[in-house]
Design a protein around this motif. Structure first.
Motif, PDB file in Angstrom:
ATOM      1  N   LYS A 131     110.247  44.470  17.249  1.00  0.00           N
ATOM      2  CA  LYS A 131     109.100  45.040  16.539  1.00  0.00           C
ATOM      3  C   LYS A 131     107.821  44.289  16.885  1.00  0.00           C
ATOM      4  CE  LYS A 131     111.573  47.217  12.869  1.00  0.00           C
ATOM      5  NZ  LYS A 131     112.695  46.976  12.100  1.00  0.00           N
ATOM      6  N   LEU A 132     107.894  42.972  16.953  1.00  0.00           N
ATOM      7  CA  LEU A 132     106.727  42.178  17.323  1.00  0.00           C
ATOM      8  C   LEU A 132     106.287  42.514  18.748  1.00  0.00           C
ATOM      9  CD1 LEU A 132     104.658  39.945  16.804  1.00  0.00           C
ATOM     10  CD2 LEU A 132     106.373  38.313  17.639  1.00  0.00           C
ATOM     11  N   PHE A 133     107.229  42.587  19.666  1.00  0.00           N
ATOM     12  CA  PHE A 133     106.927  42.928  21.053  1.00  0.00           C
ATOM     13  C   PHE A 133     106.245  44.287  21.146  1.00  0.00           C
ATOM     14  CE2 PHE A 133     108.369  45.480  24.662  1.00  0.00           C
ATOM     15  CZ  PHE A 133     107.733  44.811  25.696  1.00  0.00           C
ATOM     16  N   LYS A 134     106.853  45.296  20.548  1.00  0.00           N
ATOM     17  CA  LYS A 134     106.299  46.650  20.666  1.00  0.00           C
ATOM     18  C   LYS A 134     104.958  46.788  19.957  1.00  0.00           C
ATOM     19  CE  LYS A 134     110.280  49.191  22.019  1.00  0.00           C
ATOM     20  NZ  LYS A 134     111.116  50.348  21.899  1.00  0.00           N
ATOM     21  N   ARG A 135     104.783  46.110  18.848  1.00  0.00           N
ATOM     22  CA  ARG A 135     103.502  46.191  18.153  1.00  0.00           C
ATOM     23  C   ARG A 135     102.413  45.475  18.955  1.00  0.00           C
ATOM     24  NH1 ARG A 135     102.297  46.313  11.997  1.00  0.00           N
ATOM     25  NH2 ARG A 135     103.611  48.083  12.408  1.00  0.00           N
ATOM     26  N   SER A 136     102.715  44.305  19.470  1.00  0.00           N
ATOM     27  CA  SER A 136     101.727  43.534  20.229  1.00  0.00           C
ATOM     28  C   SER A 136     101.413  44.174  21.574  1.00  0.00           C
ATOM     29  CB  SER A 136     102.231  42.105  20.462  1.00  0.00           C
ATOM     30  OG  SER A 136     102.434  41.458  19.244  1.00  0.00           O
ATOM     31  N   PHE A 137     102.447  44.407  22.363  1.00  0.00           N
ATOM     32  CA  PHE A 137     102.238  44.929  23.710  1.00  0.00           C
ATOM     33  C   PHE A 137     102.071  46.439  23.748  1.00  0.00           C
ATOM     34  CE2 PHE A 137     103.835  40.733  24.622  1.00  0.00           C
ATOM     35  CZ  PHE A 137     102.986  40.336  25.635  1.00  0.00           C
ATOM     36  N   GLY A 138     102.274  47.114  22.636  1.00  0.00           N
ATOM     37  CA  GLY A 138     102.007  48.548  22.567  1.00  0.00           C
ATOM     38  C   GLY A 138     100.514  48.845  22.576  1.00  0.00           C
ATOM     39  N   ASP A 139      99.700  47.829  22.375  1.00  0.00           N
ATOM     40  CA  ASP A 139      98.249  47.959  22.444  1.00  0.00           C
ATOM     41  C   ASP A 139      97.826  47.737  23.899  1.00  0.00           C
ATOM     42  OD1 ASP A 139      95.486  47.967  21.876  1.00  0.00           O
ATOM     43  OD2 ASP A 139      95.524  45.788  21.671  1.00  0.00           O
TER      44      ASP A 139
END
Length: 93
Positions: free
Chosen positions: A11-19
């Motif tokens: 979740k942290l990965f996708k939230r951070s790098f999803g930007d």
């Protein structure tokens, strides 16, 4: 007692790098300079979907972006695996 979040690393990965701007800022410094200069970071766009099969879904995350590379359409695919301990041969996976 609150339950711990399921797959907090993913979740942290996708939230951070999803930007796209966060991803652009990170990859600009990780890619070799000639490649980084050829990528249109200002139009980097997150694409829907995933390429991880169901067997690995609990331990890996992926993101796909579209942009231009040298003026031609290109895709940047990010796959991050979360591990508890270092592994020297991780790049060979």
């Amino acid at each position: 007692m609150e339950e711990a979040p399921h797959n907090p690393h993913d979740k942290l990965f996708k939230r951070s790098f999803g930007d796209p701007s966060t991803t652009a800022g990170f990859l600009r410094h990780e890619f070799p300079e000639p490649l980084a200069r050829a990528i249109r970071w200002d139009i980097l766009e997150l694409q829907p979907g995933t390429f991880i099969d169901s067997h690995y879904r609990s331990s890996e995350s992926d993101l796909l972006f579209s942009t231009l590379l040298g003026g031609k359409p290109a895709r940047i695919y990010l796959l991050f695996e979360h591990q508890r301990s270092p592994e020297r041969t991780i790049a060979l996976r």
